[in-house]
Design a protein around this motif. Structure first.
Motif, mmCIF file in Angstrom:
data_model
loop_
_atom_site.group_PDB
_atom_site.id
_atom_site.type_symbol
_atom_site.label_atom_id
_atom_site.label_comp_id
_atom_site.label_asym_id
_atom_site.label_seq_id
_atom_site.Cartn_x
_atom_site.Cartn_y
_atom_site.Cartn_z
ATOM 1 N N ARG A 31 -8.104 -7.926 -33.359
ATOM 2 C CA ARG A 31 -6.805 -7.929 -32.662
ATOM 3 C C ARG A 31 -5.821 -8.876 -33.340
ATOM 4 O O ARG A 31 -6.072 -10.078 -33.440
ATOM 5 C CB ARG A 31 -7.026 -8.353 -31.228
ATOM 6 C CG ARG A 31 -5.787 -8.348 -30.407
ATOM 7 C CD ARG A 31 -6.097 -8.735 -28.993
ATOM 8 N NE ARG A 31 -4.870 -8.877 -28.255
ATOM 9 C CZ ARG A 31 -4.760 -9.558 -27.159
ATOM 10 N NH1 ARG A 31 -5.806 -10.149 -26.635
ATOM 11 N NH2 ARG A 31 -3.613 -9.655 -26.545
ATOM 12 N N PRO A 32 -4.658 -8.374 -33.806
ATOM 13 C CA PRO A 32 -3.656 -9.267 -34.395
ATOM 14 C C PRO A 32 -3.006 -10.133 -33.317
ATOM 15 O O PRO A 32 -2.614 -9.637 -32.264
ATOM 16 C CB PRO A 32 -2.633 -8.313 -35.019
ATOM 17 C CG PRO A 32 -2.825 -7.007 -34.343
ATOM 18 C CD PRO A 32 -4.242 -6.970 -33.828
ATOM 19 N N VAL A 33 -2.941 -11.431 -33.579
ATOM 20 C CA VAL A 33 -2.309 -12.375 -32.664
ATOM 21 C C VAL A 33 -0.913 -12.716 -33.173
ATOM 22 O O VAL A 33 0.055 -12.720 -32.423
ATOM 23 C CB VAL A 33 -3.165 -13.657 -32.514
ATOM 24 C CG1 VAL A 33 -2.512 -14.654 -31.597
ATOM 25 C CG2 VAL A 33 -4.567 -13.308 -32.022
ATOM 26 N N LEU A 34 -0.796 -13.009 -34.457
ATOM 27 C CA LEU A 34 0.476 -13.256 -35.139
ATOM 28 C C LEU A 34 0.459 -12.431 -36.421
ATOM 29 O O LEU A 34 -0.559 -12.339 -37.093
ATOM 30 C CB LEU A 34 0.638 -14.733 -35.502
ATOM 31 C CG LEU A 34 0.704 -15.718 -34.353
ATOM 32 C CD1 LEU A 34 0.622 -17.145 -34.887
ATOM 33 C CD2 LEU A 34 1.975 -15.528 -33.557
ATOM 34 N N ARG A 35 1.611 -11.875 -36.761
ATOM 35 C CA ARG A 35 1.626 -11.050 -37.948
ATOM 36 C C ARG A 35 3.011 -11.061 -38.574
ATOM 37 O O ARG A 35 4.017 -10.943 -37.875
ATOM 38 C CB ARG A 35 1.239 -9.625 -37.561
ATOM 39 C CG ARG A 35 1.047 -8.695 -38.695
ATOM 40 C CD ARG A 35 0.565 -7.375 -38.169
ATOM 41 N NE ARG A 35 1.460 -6.911 -37.118
ATOM 42 C CZ ARG A 35 1.914 -5.681 -37.034
ATOM 43 N NH1 ARG A 35 1.556 -4.781 -37.893
ATOM 44 N NH2 ARG A 35 2.735 -5.339 -36.059
ATOM 45 N N LEU A 36 3.057 -11.215 -39.876
ATOM 46 C CA LEU A 36 4.300 -11.133 -40.640
ATOM 47 C C LEU A 36 4.394 -9.718 -41.206
ATOM 48 O O LEU A 36 3.440 -9.232 -41.817
ATOM 49 C CB LEU A 36 4.283 -12.158 -41.781
ATOM 50 C CG LEU A 36 5.455 -12.146 -42.735
ATOM 51 C CD1 LEU A 36 6.731 -12.560 -42.007
ATOM 52 C CD2 LEU A 36 5.211 -13.083 -43.897
ATOM 53 N N GLU A 37 5.490 -9.037 -40.973
ATOM 54 C CA GLU A 37 5.662 -7.691 -41.504
ATOM 55 C C GLU A 37 5.723 -7.753 -43.023
ATOM 56 O O GLU A 37 6.557 -8.457 -43.590
ATOM 57 C CB GLU A 37 6.946 -7.062 -40.963
ATOM 58 C CG GLU A 37 6.900 -6.731 -39.491
ATOM 59 C CD GLU A 37 5.902 -5.628 -39.175
ATOM 60 O OE1 GLU A 37 5.665 -4.747 -40.029
ATOM 61 O OE2 GLU A 37 5.352 -5.665 -38.061
ATOM 62 N N GLU A 38 4.830 -7.032 -43.675
ATOM 63 C CA GLU A 38 4.748 -7.070 -45.136
ATOM 64 C C GLU A 38 6.067 -6.667 -45.795
ATOM 65 O O GLU A 38 6.437 -7.192 -46.833
ATOM 66 C CB GLU A 38 3.623 -6.156 -45.611
ATOM 67 C CG GLU A 38 3.294 -6.337 -47.068
ATOM 68 C CD GLU A 38 2.005 -5.651 -47.464
ATOM 69 O OE1 GLU A 38 1.709 -5.670 -48.668
ATOM 70 O OE2 GLU A 38 1.295 -5.101 -46.601
ATOM 71 N N GLY A 39 6.818 -5.776 -45.183
ATOM 72 C CA GLY A 39 8.099 -5.337 -45.735
ATOM 73 C C GLY A 39 9.145 -6.448 -45.793
ATOM 74 O O GLY A 39 10.131 -6.342 -46.508
ATOM 75 N N LEU A 40 8.929 -7.529 -45.050
ATOM 76 C CA LEU A 40 9.873 -8.651 -45.057
ATOM 77 C C LEU A 40 9.623 -9.631 -46.200
ATOM 78 O O LEU A 40 10.484 -10.442 -46.503
ATOM 79 C CB LEU A 40 9.805 -9.414 -43.733
ATOM 80 C CG LEU A 40 10.257 -8.654 -42.497
ATOM 81 C CD1 LEU A 40 10.062 -9.510 -41.258
ATOM 82 C CD2 LEU A 40 11.708 -8.229 -42.620
#
Length: 78
Positions: A31-40
């Protein structure tokens, strides 16, 4: 995303050294808790924020000093 994975028990963290040690994501099991969008990645506004792992804490220290192993060390706002 390529980076350095840190794992302990069911917790995983992806650190991106090529972006100054920014955290790319944190997962609890699958389960992702925090995630940075790779496109950013690579966009200036994304890198001005994010989750910088290498800062020991956010904000100011009282008196701009911190106690580490019994020694008071300077820690100005960063």
């Amino acid at each position: 995303m390529k980076g350095l994975w840190l794992r302990r028990g069911g917790l995983s963290c992806l650190v991106l050294p090529q972006y100054g040690g920014m955290v790319g994501g944190v997962w609890l099991g699958e389960r992702p808790v925090l995630r940075l969008e790779e496109g950013l990645l690579g966009r200036r506004e994304a890198l001005a924020g994010g989750i910088p792992l290498l800062f020991p804490f956010a904000g100011r220290c009282a008196g701009e000093r911190v106690l580490i192993d019994g020694t008071h060390c300077p820690m100005p706002m960063h």
